[in-house]
Design an enzyme around this catalytic site. Sequence first.
Site, PDB file in Angstrom:
ATOM      1  N   HIS A  90      93.536 -41.106  19.709  1.00  0.00           N
ATOM      2  CA  HIS A  90      93.702 -42.220  20.658  1.00  0.00           C
ATOM      3  C   HIS A  90      92.396 -42.886  21.060  1.00  0.00           C
ATOM      4  O   HIS A  90      92.417 -43.818  21.857  1.00  0.00           O
ATOM      5  CB  HIS A  90      94.444 -41.746  21.911  1.00  0.00           C
TER       6      HIS A  90
HETATM    7  C1  UD1 Z   1      93.072 -42.999  28.646  1.00  0.00           C
HETATM    8  C2  UD1 Z   1      91.634 -42.695  29.020  1.00  0.00           C
HETATM    9  C3  UD1 Z   1      91.042 -41.730  27.996  1.00  0.00           C
HETATM   10  C4  UD1 Z   1      91.908 -40.499  27.858  1.00  0.00           C
HETATM   11  C5  UD1 Z   1      93.338 -40.905  27.542  1.00  0.00           C
HETATM   12  C6  UD1 Z   1      94.215 -39.685  27.526  1.00  0.00           C
HETATM   13  C7  UD1 Z   1      90.320 -44.471  30.095  1.00  0.00           C
HETATM   14  C8  UD1 Z   1      89.268 -45.498  29.884  1.00  0.00           C
HETATM   15  N1  UD1 Z   1      90.814 -43.900  28.996  1.00  0.00           N
HETATM   16  O1  UD1 Z   1      93.071 -43.667  27.404  1.00  0.00           O
HETATM   17  O2  UD1 Z   1      89.761 -41.325  28.430  1.00  0.00           O
HETATM   18  O3  UD1 Z   1      91.386 -39.693  26.829  1.00  0.00           O
HETATM   19  O4  UD1 Z   1      93.818 -41.799  28.556  1.00  0.00           O
HETATM   20  O5  UD1 Z   1      95.438 -39.900  26.919  1.00  0.00           O
HETATM   21  O6  UD1 Z   1      90.677 -44.206  31.209  1.00  0.00           O
HETATM   22  N2  UD1 Z   1     100.397 -46.802  27.327  1.00  0.00           N
HETATM   23  C9  UD1 Z   1     101.770 -46.707  27.347  1.00  0.00           C
HETATM   24  N3  UD1 Z   1     102.341 -45.809  28.204  1.00  0.00           N
HETATM   25  C10 UD1 Z   1     101.619 -45.040  29.064  1.00  0.00           C
HETATM   26  C11 UD1 Z   1     100.222 -45.158  29.039  1.00  0.00           C
HETATM   27  C12 UD1 Z   1      99.621 -46.043  28.173  1.00  0.00           C
HETATM   28  O7  UD1 Z   1     102.457 -47.368  26.596  1.00  0.00           O
HETATM   29  O8  UD1 Z   1     102.227 -44.250  29.822  1.00  0.00           O
HETATM   30  C13 UD1 Z   1      99.773 -47.730  26.356  1.00  0.00           C
HETATM   31  C14 UD1 Z   1      99.532 -49.118  26.936  1.00  0.00           C
HETATM   32  O9  UD1 Z   1      99.745 -50.048  25.915  1.00  0.00           O
HETATM   33  C15 UD1 Z   1      98.054 -49.082  27.293  1.00  0.00           C
HETATM   34  C16 UD1 Z   1      97.479 -48.163  26.224  1.00  0.00           C
HETATM   35  O10 UD1 Z   1      98.494 -47.215  25.974  1.00  0.00           O
HETATM   36  O11 UD1 Z   1      97.465 -50.361  27.273  1.00  0.00           O
HETATM   37  C17 UD1 Z   1      96.199 -47.487  26.647  1.00  0.00           C
HETATM   38  O12 UD1 Z   1      96.349 -46.802  27.898  1.00  0.00           O
HETATM   39  P1  UD1 Z   1      95.063 -46.570  28.852  1.00  0.00           P
HETATM   40  O13 UD1 Z   1      95.425 -45.716  29.991  1.00  0.00           O
HETATM   41  O14 UD1 Z   1      94.390 -47.868  29.156  1.00  0.00           O
HETATM   42  O15 UD1 Z   1      94.055 -45.822  27.899  1.00  0.00           O
HETATM   43  P2  UD1 Z   1      94.293 -44.564  26.962  1.00  0.00           P
HETATM   44  O16 UD1 Z   1      94.004 -44.967  25.557  1.00  0.00           O
HETATM   45  O17 UD1 Z   1      95.587 -43.929  27.279  1.00  0.00           O
HETATM   46  N1  UDP Z   2      98.883 -32.947  24.968  1.00  0.00           N
HETATM   47  C1  UDP Z   2     100.253 -32.832  25.197  1.00  0.00           C
HETATM   48  N2  UDP Z   2     101.120 -33.472  24.346  1.00  0.00           N
HETATM   49  C2  UDP Z   2     100.695 -34.221  23.300  1.00  0.00           C
HETATM   50  C3  UDP Z   2      99.295 -34.339  23.069  1.00  0.00           C
HETATM   51  C4  UDP Z   2      98.428 -33.697  23.938  1.00  0.00           C
HETATM   52  O1  UDP Z   2     100.674 -32.157  26.132  1.00  0.00           O
HETATM   53  O2  UDP Z   2     101.538 -34.785  22.574  1.00  0.00           O
HETATM   54  C5  UDP Z   2      97.941 -32.294  25.921  1.00  0.00           C
HETATM   55  C6  UDP Z   2      96.856 -31.414  25.320  1.00  0.00           C
HETATM   56  O3  UDP Z   2      97.308 -30.108  25.100  1.00  0.00           O
HETATM   57  C7  UDP Z   2      95.788 -31.472  26.409  1.00  0.00           C
HETATM   58  C8  UDP Z   2      95.910 -32.884  26.933  1.00  0.00           C
HETATM   59  O4  UDP Z   2      97.219 -33.330  26.560  1.00  0.00           O
HETATM   60  O5  UDP Z   2      96.107 -30.559  27.448  1.00  0.00           O
HETATM   61  C9  UDP Z   2      94.852 -33.760  26.325  1.00  0.00           C
HETATM   62  O6  UDP Z   2      95.093 -35.077  26.649  1.00  0.00           O
HETATM   63  P1  UDP Z   2      94.532 -36.297  25.808  1.00  0.00           P
HETATM   64  O7  UDP Z   2      94.193 -35.863  24.430  1.00  0.00           O
HETATM   65  O8  UDP Z   2      95.490 -37.395  26.008  1.00  0.00           O
HETATM   66  O9  UDP Z   2      93.225 -36.709  26.639  1.00  0.00           O
HETATM   67  P2  UDP Z   2      91.678 -36.319  26.512  1.00  0.00           P
HETATM   68  O10 UDP Z   2      91.563 -34.848  26.693  1.00  0.00           O
HETATM   69  O11 UDP Z   2      91.190 -36.815  25.205  1.00  0.00           O
HETATM   70  O12 UDP Z   2      91.043 -37.080  27.618  1.00  0.00           O
END
Ligand code: UD1
Ligand code: UDP
Length: 364
Positions: free
Chosen positions: A206
Amino acid sequence: MIKIICVCGARPNFMKIAPLMRAFAAHGGFETLLVHTGQHYDENMSRLFFDELNIPKPDVNLEVGSGSQAVQTAEVMKRFEPIVQDFQPNYVLVVGDVNSTIACGLVAVKLGVKLIHVEAGLRSFDRAMPEEINRVLTDTISDLLFVTEQSGCDNLVHEGVPAERFHFVGNVMIDTLMANREKAKNSDILSRMNLDPKSYAVITLHRPSNVDNLEMFERIISAFEQIQKDIKLVFPIHPRTLNNIKGTELDGRVKAMENLILLEPVGYLDFLWLMSNAALVMTDSGGIQEETTILGVPCMTLRENTERPVTIDQGTNRLVHITTEDILKNYQDICNNPNHDNASVPKLWDGKAAERIAQIIANQ
Ligand code: UD1
Ligand code: UDP
């Protein structure tokens, strides 16, 4: 009573806030207000984890939703400020490195409320990552910093943070892993998906640098096309990644792979059980680098850097360049040497970090 607002917003925050809420309740000296910013909001990116990890229902949900970096950060700030003014806490506590972390941190300190950062000091030294900016800024304004690994302490010393301000306490994400390892054995995800232990690899991706840039993502997909000839690939796909490839050529290529199983994001217990039984994991997640280290499962981190070097020095993690060749080379290398006999548990990753944090805050 110590009044403390605990903030969570995105998927990895929920695993970190769960043991903290438990430790504050067990201590007895805290009055907590749990605020969910709503940065993540899909059922399987948010509410599912509250149920599985027994996190109390948030007292407040700011429902900010998605937006650009600036819009999301600003929206959290706008909606969080009156909550802090109303509750008049002694502390605001933020975890990790997401936009909700820095947004709530800024609001707290500008209202003169002390800020606590859990998972402080980590540095990738890559300022193109939004998370690195969030980490550096949050640490700069925090009054009390809790660190997961020695590199975090070293970074804070280097940045001139006074020693009395930070504490090396271990890793709350690992508290959650340890608390749920037994429970995860009841997951039926392997039978549901017809998977034998150690017969598949798990993928999560992601990071914007990998999945917003479709040229980079193409290199990764090309490697997966080769690897899936050899081993099943299980890919619970993050909504950012799914949205990015929708309607592109890559969407077709992902769906065309016979041995790649595409899933929606799965719950924590299912994911923990999937990882525990995987032959290897390929990811760009932060938390998953740490979890695979404890599970003893080889992890290929598809990134040029990591803010969690202990997972490489002591754990099962390795960094892999974003080229098809390097991904294939590292995959082969793991197949040839599947054992990580040298892997060890990083210092204080013992399931008790949240208890230590509660005690240190209570002693202030
Ligand atoms: C965010 C965090 C990242 C973290 C990740 C964990 C920031 C800058 N980034 O990235 O550090 O590793 O979460 O997963 O805070 N979306 C949905 N449904 C949801 C959430 C998001 O559809 O419930 C989609 C939307 O299109 C959104 C995109 O995902 O624009 C990105 O979501 P966003 O929270 O901005 O960043 P992440 O890539 O999830
Ligand atoms: N995780 C989960 N389901 C998934 C993918 C990840 O429960 O389908 C959990 C994973 O075990 C960890 C956390 O989500 O505990 C990590 O989140 P993510 O990778 O979104 O964020 P990051 O750690 O990169 O910020």
